[in-house]
Design an enzyme around this catalytic site. Sequence first.
Site, mmCIF file in Angstrom:
data_model
loop_
_atom_site.group_PDB
_atom_site.id
_atom_site.type_symbol
_atom_site.label_atom_id
_atom_site.label_comp_id
_atom_site.label_asym_id
_atom_site.label_seq_id
_atom_site.Cartn_x
_atom_site.Cartn_y
_atom_site.Cartn_z
ATOM 1 N N ASP A 37 47.956 6.525 48.960
ATOM 2 C CA ASP A 37 46.643 5.996 49.351
ATOM 3 C C ASP A 37 46.819 5.237 50.659
ATOM 4 O O ASP A 37 47.704 4.395 50.795
ATOM 5 C CB ASP A 37 46.097 5.070 48.249
ATOM 6 C CG ASP A 37 44.624 4.755 48.454
ATOM 7 O OD1 ASP A 37 44.259 4.296 49.554
ATOM 8 O OD2 ASP A 37 43.836 4.966 47.518
ATOM 9 N N GLN A 101 33.401 4.972 43.177
ATOM 10 C CA GLN A 101 33.932 6.185 43.816
ATOM 11 C C GLN A 101 33.497 6.235 45.281
ATOM 12 O O GLN A 101 32.317 6.033 45.598
ATOM 13 C CB GLN A 101 33.436 7.445 43.080
ATOM 14 C CG GLN A 101 34.092 8.724 43.594
ATOM 15 C CD GLN A 101 33.733 9.967 42.777
ATOM 16 O OE1 GLN A 101 32.834 9.932 41.940
ATOM 17 N NE2 GLN A 101 34.431 11.056 43.028
ATOM 18 N N HIS A 107 39.872 12.606 41.591
ATOM 19 C CA HIS A 107 41.237 12.105 41.806
ATOM 20 C C HIS A 107 41.548 10.982 40.842
ATOM 21 O O HIS A 107 40.657 10.297 40.360
ATOM 22 C CB HIS A 107 41.418 11.617 43.246
ATOM 23 C CG HIS A 107 40.424 10.584 43.670
ATOM 24 N ND1 HIS A 107 39.150 10.911 44.078
ATOM 25 C CD2 HIS A 107 40.491 9.238 43.718
ATOM 26 C CE1 HIS A 107 38.488 9.810 44.388
ATOM 27 N NE2 HIS A 107 39.274 8.778 44.159
ATOM 28 N N PHE A 108 42.830 10.823 40.586
ATOM 29 C CA PHE A 108 43.323 9.696 39.788
ATOM 30 C C PHE A 108 44.132 8.780 40.700
ATOM 31 O O PHE A 108 44.937 9.257 41.501
ATOM 32 C CB PHE A 108 44.221 10.186 38.639
ATOM 33 C CG PHE A 108 43.453 10.781 37.491
ATOM 34 C CD1 PHE A 108 43.019 12.096 37.535
ATOM 35 C CD2 PHE A 108 43.150 10.026 36.371
ATOM 36 C CE1 PHE A 108 42.302 12.649 36.488
ATOM 37 C CE2 PHE A 108 42.443 10.570 35.310
ATOM 38 C CZ PHE A 108 42.011 11.888 35.368
ATOM 39 N N HIS A 109 43.904 7.478 40.521
ATOM 40 C CA HIS A 109 44.714 6.465 41.210
ATOM 41 C C HIS A 109 45.893 6.084 40.320
ATOM 42 O O HIS A 109 45.714 5.891 39.109
ATOM 43 C CB HIS A 109 43.910 5.173 41.403
ATOM 44 C CG HIS A 109 42.725 5.283 42.295
ATOM 45 N ND1 HIS A 109 42.731 4.821 43.596
ATOM 46 C CD2 HIS A 109 41.471 5.762 42.080
ATOM 47 C CE1 HIS A 109 41.542 5.025 44.136
ATOM 48 N NE2 HIS A 109 40.753 5.595 43.243
#
Length: 144
Positions: A37, A101, A107-109
């Site tokens: 990220d 969002q 997506h996954f964090h």
Amino acid sequence: MSLEAQYDPENIFAKIIRDEIPSVKIHETDAILAFMDVFPQSEGHCLVIHKQAMVTNLFDVDDNDLAALTVAVKKVARAVRDGLAPDGIRVAQFNGAPAGQTVYHLHFHIIPVYEERNLGAHASGGPADTEQLEKTATKIRAAL
Ligand code: AMP
């Protein structure tokens, strides 16, 4: 963006998948991409996406694609655990702008939590230094 929003193929993660914009990659297969990220909430904050499931959120994804995605989340989270030794790991996934969002490709964090350090705010602040992201990604990759 509402929960019913149409998928936009020009979203930033679609561009990352097509290599139109750079990213610091951790893990890639035909189906999955994990990358750092760029506005990390902590050291090692990374994202896992499905490269073929062009869907906005959790409600639109095919079950088989979701299964592949969550298996990859576990694999990358384990590498974050083993490579960075955080005290905890948060896994997060947001659906719709009111939920937080900001990028509309599912997506996954994976967010490592360190006891003595506060988490940064979500999707804000300046972009991280690419060299530092590369160093952290190297540690995660080594633990995959
Ligand atoms: P969400 O708000 O759950 O949609 O998460 C989107 C995430 O993508 C945020 O944590 C952002 O910091 C991150 N992000 C935005 N642009 C980029 C980019 N170009 N490369 C990597 N991460 C990004």
